[in-house]
Design a protein around this motif. Structure first.
Motif, PDB file in Angstrom:
ATOM      1  N   ARG A 180       0.814  -1.219   0.000  1.00 19.13           N
ATOM      2  CA  ARG A 180       0.000   0.000   0.000  1.00 19.13           C
ATOM      3  C   ARG A 180       0.845   1.265   0.000  1.00 19.13           C
ATOM      4  NH1 ARG A 180      -3.220  -3.841   1.984  1.00 19.13           N
ATOM      5  NH2 ARG A 180      -5.332  -3.888   1.114  1.00 19.13           N
ATOM      6  N   ILE A 181       2.087   1.159   0.443  1.00 22.88           N
ATOM      7  CA  ILE A 181       2.981   2.317   0.358  1.00 22.88           C
ATOM      8  C   ILE A 181       3.357   2.575  -1.110  1.00 22.88           C
ATOM      9  CG2 ILE A 181       5.270   3.204   1.000  1.00 22.88           C
ATOM     10  CD1 ILE A 181       4.884   1.687   3.707  1.00 22.88           C
ATOM     11  N   TRP A 182       3.589   1.504  -1.883  1.00 15.81           N
ATOM     12  CA  TRP A 182       3.776   1.677  -3.331  1.00 15.81           C
ATOM     13  C   TRP A 182       2.520   2.277  -3.954  1.00 15.81           C
ATOM     14  CZ3 TRP A 182       8.240   1.648  -5.714  1.00 15.81           C
ATOM     15  CH2 TRP A 182       9.291   0.813  -5.288  1.00 15.81           C
ATOM     16  N   ALA A 183       1.352   1.805  -3.510  1.00 17.66           N
ATOM     17  CA  ALA A 183       0.088   2.308  -4.068  1.00 17.66           C
ATOM     18  C   ALA A 183      -0.109   3.784  -3.728  1.00 17.66           C
ATOM     19  CB  ALA A 183      -1.082   1.467  -3.543  1.00 17.66           C
ATOM     20  N   LEU A 188      -0.265   9.577  -5.355  1.00 17.02           N
ATOM     21  CA  LEU A 188       0.222  10.944  -5.162  1.00 17.02           C
ATOM     22  C   LEU A 188       0.918  11.499  -6.405  1.00 17.02           C
ATOM     23  CD1 LEU A 188       1.704  10.458  -1.593  1.00 17.02           C
ATOM     24  CD2 LEU A 188      -0.183  11.998  -2.170  1.00 17.02           C
ATOM     25  N   GLY A 189       1.706  10.664  -7.062  1.00 16.55           N
ATOM     26  CA  GLY A 189       2.542  11.197  -8.146  1.00 16.55           C
ATOM     27  C   GLY A 189       2.572  10.356  -9.400  1.00 16.55           C
ATOM     28  N   GLY A 190       1.756   9.304  -9.454  1.00 19.46           N
ATOM     29  CA  GLY A 190       1.678   8.488 -10.665  1.00 19.46           C
ATOM     30  C   GLY A 190       3.004   7.820 -11.003  1.00 19.46           C
ATOM     31  N   PRO A 191       3.128   7.385 -12.267  1.00 21.95           N
ATOM     32  CA  PRO A 191       4.339   6.658 -12.667  1.00 21.95           C
ATOM     33  C   PRO A 191       5.623   7.473 -12.493  1.00 21.95           C
ATOM     34  CG  PRO A 191       2.610   6.411 -14.313  1.00 21.95           C
ATOM     35  CD  PRO A 191       2.113   7.429 -13.329  1.00 21.95           C
ATOM     36  N   ALA A 192       5.536   8.803 -12.628  1.00 20.33           N
ATOM     37  CA  ALA A 192       6.761   9.612 -12.496  1.00 20.33           C
ATOM     38  C   ALA A 192       7.343   9.486 -11.091  1.00 20.33           C
ATOM     39  CB  ALA A 192       6.473  11.078 -12.822  1.00 20.33           C
ATOM     40  N   LEU A 193       6.465   9.505 -10.087  1.00 16.38           N
ATOM     41  CA  LEU A 193       6.959   9.373  -8.716  1.00 16.38           C
ATOM     42  C   LEU A 193       7.451   7.952  -8.452  1.00 16.38           C
ATOM     43  CD1 LEU A 193       7.488  10.567  -5.933  1.00 16.38           C
ATOM     44  CD2 LEU A 193       5.129  10.007  -5.313  1.00 16.38           C
ATOM     45  N   THR A 194       6.709   6.978  -8.968  1.00 11.06           N
ATOM     46  CA  THR A 194       7.150   5.595  -8.786  1.00 11.06           C
ATOM     47  C   THR A 194       8.530   5.376  -9.397  1.00 11.06           C
ATOM     48  OG1 THR A 194       4.860   4.845  -8.775  1.00 11.06           O
ATOM     49  CG2 THR A 194       6.520   3.179  -9.220  1.00 11.06           C
ATOM     50  N   GLU A 195       8.767   5.967 -10.563  1.00  7.42           N
ATOM     51  CA  GLU A 195      10.078   5.832 -11.200  1.00  7.42           C
ATOM     52  C   GLU A 195      11.184   6.480 -10.362  1.00  7.42           C
ATOM     53  OE1 GLU A 195      11.181   4.179 -13.957  1.00  7.42           O
ATOM     54  OE2 GLU A 195       9.208   3.248 -13.872  1.00  7.42           O
ATOM     55  N   HIS A 200      15.933   6.041  -7.615  1.00  7.08           N
ATOM     56  CA  HIS A 200      16.768   6.938  -6.809  1.00  7.08           C
ATOM     57  C   HIS A 200      16.641   6.769  -5.303  1.00  7.08           C
ATOM     58  CE1 HIS A 200      17.850   8.875 -10.518  1.00  7.08           C
ATOM     59  NE2 HIS A 200      16.573   9.069 -10.812  1.00  7.08           N
ATOM     60  N   SER A 201      15.606   6.093  -4.809  1.00  9.07           N
ATOM     61  CA  SER A 201      15.542   5.892  -3.359  1.00  9.07           C
ATOM     62  C   SER A 201      16.364   4.659  -2.999  1.00  9.07           C
ATOM     63  CB  SER A 201      14.095   5.729  -2.888  1.00  9.07           C
ATOM     64  OG  SER A 201      13.602   4.443  -3.174  1.00  9.07           O
ATOM     65  N   HIS A 202      16.829   4.651  -1.753  1.00  7.28           N
ATOM     66  CA  HIS A 202      17.697   3.552  -1.340  1.00  7.28           C
ATOM     67  C   HIS A 202      17.198   2.913  -0.054  1.00  7.28           C
ATOM     68  CE1 HIS A 202      21.273   1.151  -1.249  1.00  7.28           C
ATOM     69  NE2 HIS A 202      21.290   1.337   0.060  1.00  7.28           N
ATOM     70  N   THR A 203      17.135   1.592  -0.047  1.00  8.20           N
ATOM     71  CA  THR A 203      16.619   0.862   1.108  1.00  8.20           C
ATOM     72  C   THR A 203      17.619  -0.164   1.623  1.00  8.20           C
ATOM     73  OG1 THR A 203      14.388   1.122   0.214  1.00  8.20           O
ATOM     74  CG2 THR A 203      14.679  -0.544   1.912  1.00  8.20           C
ATOM     75  N   TRP A 213      16.586  -4.297  -9.687  1.00  9.09           N
ATOM     76  CA  TRP A 213      15.413  -5.164  -9.794  1.00  9.09           C
ATOM     77  C   TRP A 213      14.243  -4.293 -10.255  1.00  9.09           C
ATOM     78  CZ3 TRP A 213      16.630 -10.146  -7.717  1.00  9.09           C
ATOM     79  CH2 TRP A 213      17.828 -10.199  -6.982  1.00  9.09           C
ATOM     80  N   GLU A 214      13.107  -4.904 -10.501  1.00  9.61           N
ATOM     81  CA  GLU A 214      11.980  -4.073 -10.956  1.00  9.61           C
ATOM     82  C   GLU A 214      11.518  -3.101  -9.870  1.00  9.61           C
ATOM     83  OE1 GLU A 214       8.860  -7.818 -10.329  1.00  9.61           O
ATOM     84  OE2 GLU A 214       8.846  -6.659 -12.189  1.00  9.61           O
ATOM     85  N   TRP A 215      11.867  -3.387  -8.612  1.00 10.13           N
ATOM     86  CA  TRP A 215      11.501  -2.504  -7.495  1.00 10.13           C
ATOM     87  C   TRP A 215      12.614  -1.549  -7.116  1.00 10.13           C
ATOM     88  CZ3 TRP A 215      15.179  -3.851  -4.052  1.00 10.13           C
ATOM     89  CH2 TRP A 215      15.640  -5.181  -4.074  1.00 10.13           C
ATOM     90  N   GLY A 216      13.759  -1.633  -7.794  1.00 10.28           N
ATOM     91  CA  GLY A 216      14.843  -0.710  -7.505  1.00 10.28           C
ATOM     92  C   GLY A 216      16.153  -1.419  -7.266  1.00 10.28           C
TER      93      GLY A 216
END
Ligand code: ZN
Length: 240
Positions: A180-183, A188-195, A200-203, A213-216
Motif C-alpha cells: 500500500r505504500i507503493w500504491a 500521489l505522483g503516478g508513474p513519475a513518482l514511482t520511477e 533513486h531511493s535507497h533501502t 530489480w523491478e523494485w529498484g
C-alpha cells in the motif's frame, strides 16, 4: 497545530532519509502543505549512498513536479554521529545483519526515532514548521519499538510539553503495508513518482547499488530488500 492554521497554510518538516518510505512521505507532505522542508541525519550509517540519494531525489522531485518544487524549501542535514558512536549496530558497523537475543534485528539503533523527532522539533520551532512528518510504520516494521504509534503519540505529548509547542507528529504510513505504500506513491505522483522511487531511493542495508530489480536497486536478500521486494509484488498483485 494552532487554531488559526489550516492544513493548507501549515508548514511541514519531513524526516527524509532517501529511502522509499520517507520519499513517499515527502510526496504526501508536498501534496498537503504550502511549505515543506526536509531533514536528514548523518549518524555514521555504513553506507553514505543513502545520504547521496537524498540530493538526487530532491532534484528529481523539483524537475518532475513543478507544483511541488514551488513548495519545497530548504534541506537540512544534521550531524548525529554521536548516535552511531554510542550504539553498536549493523546499521553503523561492518557486522552481519542478524536477530539478537531480544528478538530485535541488530540493525536497531536504540531510540533513534525519539532523537530524530526531538531534533526535528528543535529545528521546526526555529523555522515555523509545526507538522513533523516521518515514515514510521507499525504494519511491516521490523519490530523496532520506536516505530510504534503508541511511542510516537507519547513523544508528541512530551515534545509539546517540553517546548510549549503545538507540534503534530504525522506518520501517514503507520497503518499501511509495503504494497500500500507503493500504491500511495502512485496515487500521489503516478508513474513519475514511482520511477523516482525505483531509480533513486535507497533501502538496502548492504548499500548495494549495482543490481537493479523491478523494485529498484539492492542486494535482494537483506531484510530491507525483502520487505521492499515483497511489497512490490503485493502491489503488482493489487493491480492485476
Ligand atoms: Zn539489500
Amino acid at each position: 497545530m494552532s487554531p488559526t492554521e489550516t492544513p493548507e497554510d501549515a508548514a511541514a518538516l519531513v524526516l527524509f532519509s532517501g529511502g522509499q518510505d520517507s520519499t513517499t512521505c515527502l510526496a504526501w507532505a508536498l501534496d498537503r502543505f504550502a511549505r515543506v522542508e526536509t531533514l536528514g541525519f548523518d549518524y555514521g550509517q555504513r553506507h553514505a549512498v543513502e545520504l547521496a540519494c537524498r540530493t538526487t531525489i530532491l532534484e528529481q522531485m523539483r524537475a518532475h513536479f513543478p507544483n511541488w518544487g514551488a513548495r519545497l524549501g530548504a534541506d537540512h542535514l544534521l550531524d548525529l554521529r554521536t548516535l552511531g558512536a554510542v550504539s553498536h549496530t549493523a546499521m553503523t558497523e561492518t557486522v552481519a545483519i542478524e536477530t539478537m537475543a531480544n528478538g530485535l534485528p541488530n540493525t536497531f539503533v536504540p531510540g533513534r526515532n525519539l532523537l530524530f523527532f526531538t531534533f526535528a522539533a528543535a529545528l521546526g520551532h526555529r523555522r515555523g514548521l509545526h507538522a513533523l512528518v516521518g515514515g514510521m510504520c507499525e504494519t511491516d516494521y521490523s519490530g523496532y519499538p520506536d516505530c510504534r504509534d503508541a511511542t510516537l503519540r507519547a513523544l508528541e505529548t512530551a515534545i509539546n510539553l517540553g517546548t510549549l509547542g503545538q507540534f503534530t507528529l504525522q506518520t501517514p504510513l503507520m497503518w499501511l503495508d509495503k504494497a500500500r505504500i507503493w500504491a500511495l506513491a502512485d496515487e500521489l505522483g503516478g508513474p513519475a513518482l514511482t520511477e523516482i522511487i525505483i531509480d533513486h531511493s535507497h533501502t538496502c542495508y548492504l548499500g548495494e547499488r549495482g543490481k537493479r530489480w523491478e523494485w529498484g536497486y539492492g542486494c535482494g536478500s537483506c531484510p530491507a530488500c525483502m520487505l521492499r521486494a515483497n511489497g512490490w509484488q503485493g502491489w503488482t498483485a493489487m493491480r492485476t
